[in-house]
Write a protein that holds these residues in place. Structure first.
Motif, PDB file in Angstrom:
ATOM      1  N   CYS A  79       0.891  -1.148   0.006  1.00 25.18           N
ATOM      2  CA  CYS A  79       0.051   0.173   0.118  1.00 25.18           C
ATOM      3  C   CYS A  79       0.733   1.306   0.131  1.00 25.18           C
ATOM      4  O   CYS A  79       2.040   1.224   0.244  1.00 25.18           O
ATOM      5  N   ASP A  80       0.318   2.295  -0.653  1.00 25.78           N
ATOM      6  CA  ASP A  80       1.142   3.642  -0.648  1.00 25.78           C
ATOM      7  C   ASP A  80       1.329   4.242   0.640  1.00 25.78           C
ATOM      8  O   ASP A  80       2.087   5.367   0.866  1.00 25.78           O
ATOM      9  N   GLY A  81       0.687   3.740   1.762  1.00 25.63           N
ATOM     10  CA  GLY A  81       0.645   4.326   3.192  1.00 25.63           C
ATOM     11  C   GLY A  81       0.300   3.485   4.060  1.00 25.63           C
ATOM     12  O   GLY A  81      -0.581   2.352   4.087  1.00 25.63           O
ATOM     13  N   GLN A  82       0.576   3.721   5.436  1.00 21.90           N
ATOM     14  CA  GLN A  82      -0.092   2.642   6.502  1.00 21.90           C
ATOM     15  C   GLN A  82      -0.600   3.631   7.676  1.00 21.90           C
ATOM     16  O   GLN A  82      -0.313   4.686   7.926  1.00 21.90           O
ATOM     17  N   VAL A  83      -1.645   3.133   8.156  1.00 17.82           N
ATOM     18  CA  VAL A  83      -2.171   3.789   9.497  1.00 17.82           C
ATOM     19  C   VAL A  83      -2.378   2.743  10.454  1.00 17.82           C
ATOM     20  O   VAL A  83      -2.708   1.537  10.294  1.00 17.82           O
ATOM     21  N   LEU A  84      -2.204   3.109  11.687  1.00 20.06           N
ATOM     22  CA  LEU A  84      -2.653   2.413  12.786  1.00 20.06           C
ATOM     23  C   LEU A  84      -3.250   3.280  13.923  1.00 20.06           C
ATOM     24  O   LEU A  84      -2.971   4.435  14.077  1.00 20.06           O
ATOM     25  N   VAL A  85      -4.083   2.618  14.632  1.00 19.59           N
ATOM     26  CA  VAL A  85      -4.723   3.300  15.732  1.00 19.59           C
ATOM     27  C   VAL A  85      -3.596   3.646  16.891  1.00 19.59           C
ATOM     28  O   VAL A  85      -3.040   2.735  17.236  1.00 19.59           O
ATOM     29  N   THR A  86      -3.293   4.749  17.256  1.00 20.03           N
ATOM     30  CA  THR A  86      -2.102   5.214  18.113  1.00 20.03           C
ATOM     31  C   THR A  86      -2.105   4.458  19.426  1.00 20.03           C
ATOM     32  O   THR A  86      -1.076   4.089  19.992  1.00 20.03           O
ATOM     33  N   ASP A  87      -3.273   4.365  19.903  1.00 22.91           N
ATOM     34  CA  ASP A  87      -3.421   3.622  21.372  1.00 22.91           C
ATOM     35  C   ASP A  87      -2.862   2.059  21.408  1.00 22.91           C
ATOM     36  O   ASP A  87      -2.376   1.628  22.222  1.00 22.91           O
ATOM     37  N   ASP A  88      -3.165   1.528  20.074  1.00 24.45           N
ATOM     38  CA  ASP A  88      -2.742   0.342  19.734  1.00 24.45           C
ATOM     39  C   ASP A  88      -1.235   0.379  19.692  1.00 24.45           C
ATOM     40  O   ASP A  88      -0.275  -0.581  20.259  1.00 24.45           O
ATOM     41  N   LEU A  89      -0.640   1.053  19.019  1.00 23.86           N
ATOM     42  CA  LEU A  89       0.940   1.416  18.781  1.00 23.86           C
ATOM     43  C   LEU A  89       1.666   1.463  19.986  1.00 23.86           C
ATOM     44  O   LEU A  89       2.580   1.088  20.146  1.00 23.86           O
ATOM     45  N   LEU A  90       1.025   2.363  20.838  1.00 22.91           N
ATOM     46  CA  LEU A  90       1.538   2.691  22.167  1.00 22.91           C
ATOM     47  C   LEU A  90       1.477   1.514  23.227  1.00 22.91           C
ATOM     48  O   LEU A  90       1.941   2.009  24.165  1.00 22.91           O
ATOM     49  N   GLY A  91       0.615   0.799  22.900  1.00 21.18           N
ATOM     50  CA  GLY A  91       0.402  -0.366  23.879  1.00 21.18           C
ATOM     51  C   GLY A  91      -0.373  -0.120  25.210  1.00 21.18           C
ATOM     52  O   GLY A  91      -0.200  -0.412  26.270  1.00 21.18           O
ATOM     53  N   LEU A  92      -1.350   0.791  24.874  1.00 21.24           N
ATOM     54  CA  LEU A  92      -2.266   1.175  25.936  1.00 21.24           C
ATOM     55  C   LEU A  92      -3.364   0.214  26.232  1.00 21.24           C
ATOM     56  O   LEU A  92      -4.127   0.383  27.096  1.00 21.24           O
ATOM     57  N   PHE A  93      -3.487  -0.819  25.306  1.00 21.55           N
ATOM     58  CA  PHE A  93      -4.434  -1.544  25.342  1.00 21.55           C
ATOM     59  C   PHE A  93      -3.911  -3.027  25.622  1.00 21.55           C
ATOM     60  O   PHE A  93      -3.007  -3.247  24.883  1.00 21.55           O
ATOM     61  N   SER A  94      -4.189  -3.457  26.862  1.00 20.15           N
ATOM     62  CA  SER A  94      -3.419  -4.848  27.413  1.00 20.15           C
ATOM     63  C   SER A  94      -4.186  -6.188  27.280  1.00 20.15           C
ATOM     64  O   SER A  94      -3.675  -7.162  27.085  1.00 20.15           O
ATOM     65  N   ASP A  95      -5.513  -5.880  26.851  1.00 17.81           N
ATOM     66  CA  ASP A  95      -6.445  -7.170  26.804  1.00 17.81           C
ATOM     67  C   ASP A  95      -6.340  -7.793  25.313  1.00 17.81           C
ATOM     68  O   ASP A  95      -6.739  -9.021  25.229  1.00 17.81           O
ATOM     69  N   PHE A  96      -5.969  -6.983  24.391  1.00 23.47           N
ATOM     70  CA  PHE A  96      -6.095  -7.651  22.947  1.00 23.47           C
ATOM     71  C   PHE A  96      -5.096  -6.893  22.154  1.00 23.47           C
ATOM     72  O   PHE A  96      -5.188  -5.514  22.175  1.00 23.47           O
ATOM     73  N   GLN A  97      -4.590  -7.523  20.931  1.00 24.06           N
ATOM     74  CA  GLN A  97      -3.676  -7.003  20.082  1.00 24.06           C
ATOM     75  C   GLN A  97      -4.017  -7.683  18.768  1.00 24.06           C
ATOM     76  O   GLN A  97      -3.785  -8.894  18.605  1.00 24.06           O
ATOM     77  N   PRO A  98      -4.599  -6.726  17.948  1.00 23.15           N
ATOM     78  CA  PRO A  98      -4.824  -7.486  16.360  1.00 23.15           C
ATOM     79  C   PRO A  98      -3.501  -7.967  15.894  1.00 23.15           C
ATOM     80  O   PRO A  98      -2.570  -7.241  16.096  1.00 23.15           O
ATOM     81  N   LYS A  99      -3.905  -8.762  15.029  1.00 21.77           N
ATOM     82  CA  LYS A  99      -2.663  -9.304  14.488  1.00 21.77           C
ATOM     83  C   LYS A  99      -1.822  -8.312  13.539  1.00 21.77           C
ATOM     84  O   LYS A  99      -0.831  -8.402  13.304  1.00 21.77           O
ATOM     85  N   PHE A 100      -2.516  -7.270  12.896  1.00 19.25           N
ATOM     86  CA  PHE A 100      -1.676  -6.312  12.143  1.00 19.25           C
ATOM     87  C   PHE A 100      -1.033  -5.402  12.863  1.00 19.25           C
ATOM     88  O   PHE A 100      -0.600  -4.444  12.251  1.00 19.25           O
ATOM     89  N   VAL A 101      -1.156  -5.282  14.163  1.00 19.09           N
ATOM     90  CA  VAL A 101      -0.714  -4.134  15.021  1.00 19.09           C
ATOM     91  C   VAL A 101       0.890  -4.693  15.336  1.00 19.09           C
ATOM     92  O   VAL A 101       0.938  -5.655  15.748  1.00 19.09           O
ATOM     93  N   LYS A 102       1.649  -3.597  15.373  1.00 22.43           N
ATOM     94  CA  LYS A 102       3.028  -3.763  16.028  1.00 22.43           C
ATOM     95  C   LYS A 102       3.111  -2.719  16.965  1.00 22.43           C
ATOM     96  O   LYS A 102       2.686  -1.538  16.849  1.00 22.43           O
ATOM     97  N   ARG A 103       3.460  -3.197  18.098  1.00 22.11           N
ATOM     98  CA  ARG A 103       3.525  -2.455  19.355  1.00 22.11           C
ATOM     99  C   ARG A 103       4.715  -1.870  19.526  1.00 22.11           C
ATOM    100  O   ARG A 103       5.996  -2.317  19.638  1.00 22.11           O
ATOM    101  N   TYR A 104       5.121  -0.392  19.533  1.00 20.25           N
ATOM    102  CA  TYR A 104       6.381   0.135  19.569  1.00 20.25           C
ATOM    103  C   TYR A 104       6.478   0.721  21.081  1.00 20.25           C
ATOM    104  O   TYR A 104       7.619   1.088  21.278  1.00 20.25           O
ATOM    105  N   ALA A 105       5.692   0.726  21.874  1.00 19.52           N
ATOM    106  CA  ALA A 105       5.854   0.745  23.216  1.00 19.52           C
ATOM    107  C   ALA A 105       4.884   0.218  24.263  1.00 19.52           C
ATOM    108  O   ALA A 105       3.760  -0.373  23.589  1.00 19.52           O
TER     109      ALA A 105
END
Length: 270
Positions: free
Chosen positions: A208-234
């Motif tokens: 794809c020409d770009g990528q988007v993530l929900v920032t709260d997923d990226l930051l690891g603010l949700f501990s109960d569930f991590q979608p397959k497509f999310v990479k946590r950077y914190a």
């Protein structure tokens, strides 16, 4: 600093990847703004900020309030605001009225709406009247009840072809870019090759020409569930919990506030 413009993003087709993240509040927008090309005020705020089970309860007033906060706090990124469920499906005229309100009351550069061929007329109506539109095909969170839940789409040839046709219809109608969500990788790759406008992937393809993530997923603010497509950077959720625990202990033992935190009290010197 000039904002990234809609024409500038459209011109990035096949070029440098477009960096996108969600933002719902002024502090987060301020931190993200120097690093991204696009801030998406997504209706995902219904789940992330308000704790709803889906995006369906989000109102136009909510989107406007959060969109305005993100615009005020940013200087560089293009800001795109989601049109919430029920605000654009009735007719192109209703969609225009609500999109115009979003644009005028938030200062955002564009709106985003979900749907394929059935929304092409609305996209054409908006874009011909000066409202830049980002499309959204594949997994459509606003159609979660019709889809039977959040699951990847385009697994079989018939559904894959339908999504390809949806993306082409939205691009032909004048959308300046298209989010592709929750599809098979090969399908997102093919759509990116097919359409003349940039595609923004989330659970789609690195092509794809770009990528988007929900920032709260990226930051690891949700501990109960991590979608397959999310990479946590914190893992900020853990850090928030640890900070709250330390604060609670200090309050209970009267270590906080100390003299240095009080007015009119001098800190003891050795």
């Amino acid at each position: 600093m000039a904002r990234v413009s809609v024409p500038a993003l459209r011109a990035r087709k096949g070029g440098e990847p477009i960096v996108c993240l969600t933002a719902y509040t002024a502090p987060i927008a301020r931190h993200l703004d120097p690093h991204v090309d696009l801030l998406l005020v997504g209706d995902s705020l219904g789940m992330v900020v308000y704790g709803f089970d889906s995006t369906l309860a989000v109102t136009l007033d909510m989107m406007i309030a959060h969109g305005a906060a993100v615009v005020r706090a940013s200087r560089h990124a293009c800001v795109v605001v989601d049109l919430p469920f029920g605000s654009y499906q009735e007719s192109p005229q209703v969609a225009y009225r609500n999109a115009a309100r979003v644009m005028s009351e938030t200062g955002a550069q564009a709106v985003k709406l979900e749907g394929g061929a059935e929304m092409a007329e609305t996209v054409a109506f908006l874009t011909s009247r000066g409202v830049p539109v980002m499309g959204h095909v594949g997994l459509l969170p606003q159609s979660v009840n019709a889809l039977g839940g959040y699951k990847a789409v385009g697994r079989d040839p018939a559904s894959a072809e339908r999504i390809r046709a949806d993306a082409q219809a939205i691009a032909d109608a004048g959308a300046f870019s298209i989010v592709i969500e929750g599809t098979m990788e090969s399908l997102a790759r093919q759509i990116t090759e097919d359409v003349a406008v940039p595609t923004i992937g989330i659970g789609a393809s690195p092509a794809c020409d770009g990528q988007v993530l929900v920032t709260d997923d990226l930051l690891g603010l949700f501990s109960d569930f991590q979608p397959k497509f999310v990479k946590r950077y914190a893992q900020l959720g853990d850090a928030v919990g640890a900070a709250a625990a330390e604060y609670a202990a200090d309050v209970k033992t009267r270590r906080f506030p100390g003299p240095e935190h009080c007015f009119g009290v001098k800190k003891a010197t050795a």
